[in-house]
Design a protein around this motif. Sequence first.
Motif, short mmCIF file in Angstrom:
data_model
loop_
_atom_site.label_atom_id
_atom_site.label_comp_id
_atom_site.label_asym_id
_atom_site.label_seq_id
_atom_site.Cartn_x
_atom_site.Cartn_y
_atom_site.Cartn_z
N SER A 237 5.37 95.00 14.37
CA SER A 237 5.59 93.57 14.65
C SER A 237 4.29 92.78 14.53
N GLN A 238 3.20 93.35 15.04
CA GLN A 238 1.90 92.70 14.89
C GLN A 238 1.51 92.58 13.42
N LEU A 239 1.79 93.65 12.68
CA LEU A 239 1.49 93.62 11.25
C LEU A 239 2.30 92.55 10.54
N GLU A 240 3.54 92.41 10.91
CA GLU A 240 4.38 91.39 10.28
C GLU A 240 3.86 89.99 10.59
N VAL A 241 3.42 89.77 11.83
CA VAL A 241 2.86 88.46 12.19
C VAL A 241 1.60 88.18 11.39
N ASP A 242 0.69 89.18 11.35
CA ASP A 242 -0.55 88.99 10.60
C ASP A 242 -0.26 88.82 9.11
N ALA A 243 0.71 89.56 8.61
CA ALA A 243 1.05 89.44 7.18
C ALA A 243 1.58 88.04 6.87
N GLU A 244 2.38 87.48 7.77
CA GLU A 244 2.89 86.14 7.56
C GLU A 244 1.75 85.12 7.59
N VAL A 245 0.80 85.31 8.53
CA VAL A 245 -0.36 84.43 8.58
C VAL A 245 -1.17 84.52 7.29
N MET A 246 -1.37 85.75 6.80
CA MET A 246 -2.13 85.92 5.56
C MET A 246 -1.39 85.33 4.37
#
Length: 636
Positions: A237-246
């Motif tokens: 979930s953290q990865l998905e959030v960071d991926a969306e930010v990137m």
Amino acid sequence: MPAVHHKLLLEEALQDSPQTRSLLSVFEEDAGTLTNYTNQLLQSMQRVFGAQNEMALATEQLSKLLLEYEKQNFALAKGDEEVINTLQHFAKSVEELNSLHAELASQIADKMVFPMVQFREKDLTGTTLTLKIICFHFHEAAMVKYSRLPKKRENEKMKAEVVREVAYCRRKQHQAAMQYYCALNALQYRKRVAMLEPMLGYTHAQIDFFKKGMELVSKKMDSFLSSVSSMNQSIESQLEVDAEVMRSSQRELLSVDDTVYMPDHDQVPVNRALVQKAGYLNIRNKTGLVTTAWDRLFFFTQGGNLMCQPRGAVAGGMVLDLDNSSVMAVECEDRRYCFQITSPNGKTSLILQAEGKKEYEEWICTLNNISRQIYLTDNPEAVAIRLHQTALQAVTPITSFEKRAEGSPNPDREPQKPPAALEPEDLIVPGTPIQFDIVLPASEFLDQNRAGARRTNPFGETEDDDDSLLQQVFAVRFLGSMAVRAGHTQEVIYEAMRQVLAARAIHNIFKTSESHLMVTSTCIRLIDPQTQVTKISVSFQLKDVTQFAAHQENSRLMGFVLQGSDWSDGGEDQPSFSVFAFESNTEGEKICYTINLGKEISLAKKDPEALAQLMKAMPLTNDGKFLLLENAPDEG
């Protein structure tokens, strides 16, 4: 299980009729097919055993590598403690699974592979090869021998021996044939057992493996696997959030105009108050006596040093010490945005090229700020901004309203100030224009040639009638000149230098041309090094030089004050003063020393004895620092 219907009759083994042989060939063909299939099946079983054995070895290695994670020296950061503990727990579980895999491999070898190997070697290979040879070979040989007995000369003894031999071989054939028939008949049963027994053992081994594995998982790993799954979901979930930010940042960065990617299209104004800078520059390197090459390298400033980091290097190395260095724009190989950095002693110089105009100006301003050692102050950026604002004020005319706001209530009455604390306005009139170049007009150049004027040789060999006792040439670059109020103090030279340098920085005037400054015992000449023509039609007479000094911080800068009436609008009756500022390749103190020596020689010419004493006391270096061209005149 259905019974076997097809059998070889043992009663027909002795007769060996064609019908019996035909039925026997069917059994033999069936045995051959069974042999081929058994070989393929055995290869597959051996492959399963090899895979399971490899699984045991792989899980053993996996367990060891999971424990090695804690010992890894990661370049970015050490592993998370929670991850390390989890992997250690997994390593123990994998080690236990490894023992189960090793046990399963052993059971597959004993209960599946070994029975099939035994069936092939005992029931197939021995039956089809050994018994078949025994059955027919010896009987055929005995019957051939019996058939050759002669009819006319019959030998009873020989006949009896051959008959006994035939009987013996036939009995052996009968016994071998019955054993052969029994083996082929039994093979129909054994092949079924041979097919089922290995798979039965394999299945039991797998069931036992899964039972033990379920006990291991259900008893020890249920809660552990649940926590690991939760942690894994949190990480995802953290990865998905960071991926969306990137992804959002990527879309935003890619939505800019194409001019961002174009060189020399910067819309941001130039920052002249920087005290550190980094970026790619092209540097010119010598590859031979006359050949050069340009390399694109990453440069950055660190304190008072210029650093360079080549591609692939872990860290950068120092290129040049920037303290008191000189930075100026230069023309180089028909390239744009080139500038030169020269060390204070003039022995080391670098020619660099920026990518665009903004980078070009910021690099020059930053290096100049570092050269003034602003980085050593408590707040370098604030000092740089303050100096930049001071430079703006130095070249901006001051209105009468600003004078009244900053000065006393009565502007017509100047306050009394001690001579030692002169203000800039007392030295130079605010708004005084600055001349940045001295150019010889074309008309004067033609007049010099038309009048038969000879060019000056800067290396001490002169062809004119000058009675100078001293000639010394220095390579200099003219920075600028401006009218001043005072002419007998060094402070006016320092203030004029400051305003000239500030004006060049503000107005982006970085280019300077090199000239030869010749100092004699009578005058100072500025000579074009290419044409050897004096750049100013009227030379600077030493008697008109009222003051000269080198810069207090940058020893390569020097200037002098010239008195006269041609440099101001005040007329010949009123003295006027102008300061000329230069940058030399050597120390400015040497030029000042030479000017002072020239003035002393000029004054001593009036007294021959004083001139002789001066010549004896004058220091001469081995490299000919000063050159006496003629002796003192004789007294008449």
